[in-house]
Design a protein around this motif. Structure first.
Motif, short mmCIF file in Angstrom:
data_model
loop_
_atom_site.label_atom_id
_atom_site.label_comp_id
_atom_site.label_asym_id
_atom_site.label_seq_id
_atom_site.Cartn_x
_atom_site.Cartn_y
_atom_site.Cartn_z
N PRO A 152 -0.56 -8.07 -11.97
CA PRO A 152 0.89 -7.39 -11.80
C PRO A 152 0.34 -5.91 -11.00
CG PRO A 152 0.84 -8.06 -13.79
CD PRO A 152 -0.51 -8.20 -13.37
N GLY A 153 1.30 -5.83 -9.84
CA GLY A 153 1.16 -4.38 -9.15
C GLY A 153 2.65 -3.76 -8.98
N THR A 154 2.70 -3.56 -7.61
CA THR A 154 4.04 -2.93 -7.18
C THR A 154 4.99 -3.61 -7.62
OG1 THR A 154 2.63 -2.15 -5.28
CG2 THR A 154 5.19 -1.95 -5.22
N MET A 155 5.89 -3.00 -8.53
CA MET A 155 7.21 -3.80 -8.85
C MET A 155 6.92 -4.90 -9.74
SD MET A 155 9.64 -3.25 -5.63
CE MET A 155 8.41 -3.51 -4.38
N GLY A 156 5.91 -5.15 -10.40
CA GLY A 156 5.38 -6.22 -11.23
C GLY A 156 5.23 -7.53 -10.37
N TYR A 181 14.28 -8.04 0.72
CA TYR A 181 14.76 -7.42 -0.32
C TYR A 181 14.99 -5.87 -0.35
CZ TYR A 181 13.44 -11.21 -3.39
OH TYR A 181 13.48 -12.30 -3.80
N GLY A 182 14.80 -5.49 1.16
CA GLY A 182 15.27 -4.27 1.71
C GLY A 182 14.07 -3.23 1.63
N GLY A 183 12.95 -3.35 1.17
CA GLY A 183 11.77 -2.65 1.75
C GLY A 183 11.17 -2.59 2.82
N GLY A 184 11.42 -3.43 3.72
CA GLY A 184 10.96 -3.37 5.25
C GLY A 184 9.56 -3.82 5.45
N PHE A 185 8.92 -4.32 4.45
CA PHE A 185 7.58 -4.72 4.67
C PHE A 185 7.10 -5.58 5.70
CE2 PHE A 185 7.99 -2.75 -0.03
CZ PHE A 185 6.48 -2.01 0.16
N TYR A 186 7.81 -6.53 5.58
CA TYR A 186 7.62 -7.74 6.75
C TYR A 186 8.20 -7.17 7.86
CZ TYR A 186 6.27 -11.00 3.04
OH TYR A 186 5.41 -11.46 2.17
N ALA A 225 0.83 -1.42 0.03
CA ALA A 225 -0.17 0.34 0.30
C ALA A 225 0.89 1.21 0.02
CB ALA A 225 -0.88 -0.17 1.12
N GLY A 226 2.16 1.11 -0.27
CA GLY A 226 3.06 2.30 -0.41
C GLY A 226 3.65 2.60 1.04
N LYS A 227 4.82 3.28 0.97
CA LYS A 227 5.44 3.79 2.19
C LYS A 227 5.75 2.43 3.07
CE LYS A 227 4.02 8.25 1.94
NZ LYS A 227 3.25 9.42 2.30
N GLY A 228 6.02 1.41 2.57
CA GLY A 228 6.51 0.05 3.59
C GLY A 228 5.33 -0.52 4.13
N VAL A 229 4.06 -0.26 3.81
CA VAL A 229 2.97 -0.59 4.29
C VAL A 229 2.29 -1.95 3.55
CG1 VAL A 229 0.59 -0.16 5.08
CG2 VAL A 229 2.27 1.33 5.53
N MET A 230 2.06 -2.84 4.24
CA MET A 230 1.61 -4.11 3.62
C MET A 230 0.35 -4.75 4.24
SD MET A 230 3.89 -7.66 2.83
CE MET A 230 3.79 -7.88 4.51
#
Length: 194
Positions: A96-100, A135-140, A78-83
């Protein structure tokens, strides 16, 4: 480049270079291990990543969980590291969504972190003791503190590393599952596979 970024880059290159036959065989053994987990058998709700490109291809695992009557949710960024964990009834619902990355629609029902029983996580590398390099996005790392669900990391044996740098925000997992078996965080490597 930071130590983590450099390691991530090397691990992704290694992942992309793995032979397809090895990946298919390893993935099948990993899925069998997941399906044999007591935490899976007891789970009503499962949050599972959708494997892309060189990642573990989870489509057949997701289909099996749906056939088994589990409520399956997959990530939607959902953007800004939010999942969020969006419920799906079929893989055909994904686009396909964010980053494919294949994602459900924003209208798909959302499970709260408290409703989850089991989370199956991706990574680019990990240690058997449960240190994860994502992967460095911090989502999890942002999502996991909100849930008490059992956390299992899926990784092919050839991508394991004992040198995963740990930072304060990094979230541990309960089990690491490879084609060689299940390594629970509460065990030392010397105690072997459960």
């Amino acid at each position: 480049m930071s130590e983590k970024k450099e390691l991530r880059k090397r691990c992704i290159e290694k992942m992309n270079a793995l032979p397809q036959d090895y990946c298919r065989e390893a993935d099948g053994k990993i899925f069998s291990a997941v399906l044999g987990l007591p935490e899976y058998r007891n789970a009503k709700t499962v949050f599972c990543f959708v494997g892309m490109q060189a990642e573990i291809q989870t489509a057949s695992l997701i289909e099996e969980m749906l056939r088994a009557g589990k409520q399956v949710a997959v990530p939607r960024c959902a953007g800004k590291g939010v999942m969020h964990a969006h419920v799906i009834r079929s893989l055909a619902e994904l686009r396909p969504g964010t980053m494919g990355i294949l994602e459900p629609s924003a209208e798909a029902p959302v499970l709260s972190p408290e409703e989850l029983d089991l989370i199956l996580l991706p990574c680019v590398s990990a240690s058997r003791s449960g240190e994860r390099l994502g992967y460095g996005g911090g989502f999890y790392d942002r999502y996991l503190p909100k849930t008490k669900a059992f956390r299992a990391l899926l990784i092919r044996e050839r991508l394991l590393s004992d040198d995963i740098p740990r930072e304060a925000h990094d979230q541990p997992v309960d089990a690491v599952i490879t084609e060689a078996g299940i390594f629970r965080r509460t065990q030392s490597e010397n105690e072997g596979v459960s």
